[in-house]
Design an enzyme around this catalytic site. Structure first.
Site, mmCIF file in Angstrom:
data_model
loop_
_atom_site.group_PDB
_atom_site.id
_atom_site.type_symbol
_atom_site.label_atom_id
_atom_site.label_comp_id
_atom_site.label_asym_id
_atom_site.label_seq_id
_atom_site.Cartn_x
_atom_site.Cartn_y
_atom_site.Cartn_z
ATOM 1 N N GLU A 111 -26.018 -11.218 -79.222
ATOM 2 C CA GLU A 111 -26.094 -12.239 -80.034
ATOM 3 C C GLU A 111 -24.741 -11.984 -80.969
ATOM 4 O O GLU A 111 -24.922 -10.969 -81.740
ATOM 5 C CB GLU A 111 -27.406 -12.634 -80.623
ATOM 6 C CG GLU A 111 -27.122 -13.694 -81.506
ATOM 7 C CD GLU A 111 -28.599 -14.035 -82.434
ATOM 8 O OE1 GLU A 111 -29.422 -12.944 -82.596
ATOM 9 O OE2 GLU A 111 -28.786 -15.129 -82.876
ATOM 10 N N VAL A 112 -23.793 -12.486 -80.925
ATOM 11 C CA VAL A 112 -22.647 -12.539 -81.783
ATOM 12 C C VAL A 112 -22.695 -13.337 -82.789
ATOM 13 O O VAL A 112 -23.092 -14.335 -82.874
ATOM 14 C CB VAL A 112 -21.309 -12.740 -81.018
ATOM 15 C CG1 VAL A 112 -20.261 -12.418 -81.859
ATOM 16 C CG2 VAL A 112 -20.914 -11.377 -79.972
#
Ligand code: NAI
Length: 717
Positions: free
Chosen positions: A465-466
């Site tokens: 998850e950026v």
């Protein structure tokens, strides 16, 4: 005929071997499309009629890859189970032509031969494989909720055994060349350079029905598979294993067993009837449609740069990793595994030693499984260097931190990196809960600060998850996404906020379970209700794993950020006062260590926890299984919808993938957004309102749900 004009061209060599080259124009990969049947029929006719042709070799015209399987997109256009069944039957006919050809056909395989591609190869009279790392065989249909539709299961069973076909059919796992040779699936494994030559020679050897070097089944296999009693034992066991693994949520494995059972008892034709019917039912089933939607989403994410602008990523060949703990070492491993050099920093030699050992142990495991040679391991490890100061960091464009979860420490680390590292380098934090914007407050260049939230264990969990703040530069986001993809992750990009997307969903979900506990439901009853619904673990187990102390710490932060809806249950403070942190201090809802061992196999609730909560040990649950499932899931789903409403997510697609790949939301439902689509937004809203009437603000529906219920629209098309 040439390859450009015809996807399946035929060229006759001087030695009498016709080389059939499959090469779909304009595609990087060969798949089986709807027209493949006609193509193959025409090519086989040419082979059959040509007076000079004695044998044939089927080969791919692509640089990499034989045939990757059926074109999954094509499946979407199938109108009914009957249409699918008719298509499969036509496929059976053409495979029968291939298998029954007077002139032997050999598949020359380099790269992936998966699904339909492997099935075509199985219908050939022989298979020669390249020894390249990219060469794999497999029947992954089960992963899309389908079964192999070109009788690959039966042909694999005929070549090897029912057990082998069950194993590969039910898991969808890859078969590597060495294993294929051992099982008798591959006749020869050779370097790619001589693949075609060897395949042609092998084809000529088979002219006139020369015997194939088929592996003889061992006695045990014969005893088990050649008599009805042995077979019934085998299939009964397979059904039991499947039931345990799938919880009855996935119909495909059962059908795979049915087909192989029919094949074992009645032969190919009888089993094909069943196969065609089952394929028709499965392809139009909701489960397969949902699993295919995940496939399409991950395929789309592979092509997604993560930003809406044209910004491109920096070229990252080396990164620095701060913290060699569980997460830091895991991130170091997935990086060096893909050829990215890592400079690993921790406070002292002992911590670094533990980190390097963690990496080395994973590599050892892969060597043991023959996935890597000892030389591969050494080459990968050579990419890892360690330090307890900032030496060697002036040359890295990306620094990822996974030090303790402590805002002050993280802020200090950003400042240190900016003082000691390469000017302009990207600073990524693997925090699981601290808003990235808060960490960026410690930075002089917040445009270079981004979140890279990995999941534990990093080498097994598929999601990254950026997290971007309002200030993070597009080019920084694109770089984090590109690095994540290179590390083998499926990457979603979300906007910054408390708990981002994934961690945030767990808050109300675990809260609800705790409320139910306080109402008097037994701990294991709550967990069982949720695992029966399809979660990999129950919420009480999850709290123990995440840490009761962590949950207690995050609860008030969520309350402050999102208001009354996220009110944590009072029980949590009592658990903290009782010294319970969960698995990490072996004191939580369940027993751990020696106390658990004393009770024997399996998980055991620590019944003293009820007294700590001011409850008596419950005998029966006052809340039904169905209600537990509905309440916990509605909390989870509603929070996902809130994230959508607030613009935390870029799309419903990302929300589905994040929940499935990061948190274990049941894949057969396609993700929380797809699930709402399936149930219908109005129906979901009605249930949330029902609980709001009972419990108040914590069941406040997300704005987007109210909108969709009104407009009648759906999240997905
Ligand atoms: P850990 O306690 O296993 O490792 C932390 C490491 O950081 C230790 O080896 C420690 O010596 C080192 N360290 C502390 N200060 C340092 C400094 N100034 N410079 C270099 N190294 C330093 O912790 P874990 O579980 O690896 O977590 C690290 C981060 O990852 C935390 O922010 C955590 O919230 C986050 N995270 C953890 C997940 C998990 O499941 N454990 C999942 C996702 C994120």
């Amino acid at each position: 005929m040439n390859a450009e004009a015809n996807p399946l061209s035929v060229e006759v060599r001087k030695d009498g071997v016709a080389v059939l080259t499959y090469d779909i124009p304009g595609e990087s990969m060969n798949t089986l499309r709807a027209d493949f049947i006609d193509l193959f029929v025409r090519a086989f006719e040419q082979v059959d009629k040509h007076p000079d042709v004695r044998a044939a070799v089927l080969v791919s015209g692509k640089k990499e890859g034989f045939i990757a399987g059926a074109d999954v997109k094509m499946l979407e256009s199938i109108a009914s189970p009957d249409d699918a069944r008719a298509m499969v039957q036509r496929g059976h006919d053409v495979m029968a032509k291939l298998a029954g050809s007077r002139k032997p056909v050999v598949a020359a395989i380099h790269g992936a031969a998966l699904g339909g591609g492997f099935e075509v190869a199985l219908a050939c009279h022989g298979r020669v494989l390249s020894n390249a790392k990219s060469t794999v065989l497999g029947l992954p249909e089960v992963q899309l909720g389908l079964l192999p539709g070109l009788s690959g299961l039966q042909r694999l069973a005929a070549l090897t055994s029912l057990q082998v076909a069950l194993d590969f059919g039910l898991t969808g796992k890859n078969m590597r060349p060495e294993k294929a040779k051992k099982l008798g699936v591959a006749d020869e494994v050779v370097p790619r350079e001589i693949l075609l030559e060897v395949a042609c020679k092998h084809a000529l050897k088979l002219v006139g029905g020369a015997s194939k070097s088929r592996r003889k089944p061992d006695l045990q296999t014969l005893a088990l598979e050649k008599n009805p009693i042995g077979r019934s034992v085998l299939f009964k066991k397979a059904r039991e294993t499947v039931a345990k693994k799938t919880g009855g949520h996935y119909p495909a494995p059962g059908k795979i067993i049915d087909v192989l059972e029919a094949f074992g008892a009645k032969g190919l034709e009888a089993s094909q009837e069943l196969e065609a019917r089952a394929f028709g039912e499965l392809v139009k089933s909701e489960v397969s449609a949902n699993l295919r939607s995940i496939f399409f989403a991950t395929t789309a994410l592979k092509k997604d740069s993560g930003v809406d602008s044209e910004a491109t990523s920096r070229d990252i060949q080396k990164l620095a990793m701060l913290g060699a703990g569980l997460m830091g070492a895991g991130i170091a491993y997935v990086s060096i595994d893909k050829g990215i050099a890592v400079r690993l920093k921790d406070r002292d030699g002992a911590s670094l030693g533990r980190g390097v050992k963690y990496v080395s142990d994973i590599l050892d495991e892969r060597v043991k499984k023959k996935q890597l040679t000892p030389r591969d391991k050494a080459q990968k490890l050579a990419l890892l260097s360690t330090t307890s100061d900032y030496s060697g960091m002036k040359t890295t464009d990306l620094i990822i931190e996974a030090v303790f979860e402590d805002l002050d420490l993280k802020k200090r680390v950003v400042a240190e990196v900016e003082a000691n590292g390469k000017p302009g380098a990207i600073f990524a934090s693997n925090t699981s809960s601290i808003p990235i914007g808060r960490i960026a407050e410690g930075s002089k260049h917040p445009e270079n600060v981004v979140g890279m939230h990995y999941f534990s264990p990093v080498h097994k969990m598929p999601l990254l998850e950026v997290i971007r703040t309002k200030e993070t530069a597009d080019e920084v986001v694109a770089t984090a996404v590109a690095v994540g993809k290179r590390q083998g992750k499926t990457v979603i990009v979300v906007n910054d906020g408390v708990g981002f997307y994934t961690s945030r969903l767990l808050g109300p979900y675990m809260n609800e379970a705790s409320y139910i506990l306080a109402e008097g439901a037994p701990i294991e009853f709550i967990d069982k209700a949720m695992t029966a619904w399809g979660w990999p673990v129950g919420p009480m187990t999850l709290v123990d794993e995440v840490g009761i102390d962590v949950a207690a710490h995050v609860g008030p932060i969520m309350l402050a950020a999102f208001g009354e809806r996220l009110t944590p249950p009072a029980t949590i403070d009592r658990l903290i006062s009782d010294g319970r942190k969960g698995r990490k201090n072996e004191k939580g809802f369940y027993l751990y260590g020696a106390a658990a061992k004393k009770k024997g196999k399996g998980k055991h609730v620590d019944e003293t926890v009820y007294a700590a909560l001011g409850l008596s040990v419950p005998k029966k649950s006052p809340v039904s299984t169905a209600e537990i499932q509905e309440r916990c899931n509605l909390q989870f789903i509603n929070e996902a919808l809130f994230c959508f409403s607030e613009g935390i997510l870029r799309s419903a697609r990302d929300g589905d993938i994040g929940a499935i790949f990061g948190l274990g939301f049941p894949p057969f439902l396609g993700g929380p957004f797809r699930y709402v689509d399936t149930l219908g937004p109005s129906a979901v809203l009605e249930r949330i309102r029902h609980y709001r009437d009972r419990f108040g603000a914590r069941f406040e529906p997300a704005p987007v749900l109210v909108e969709l219920a009104k407009s009648g629209k759906r999240f997905h098309g």
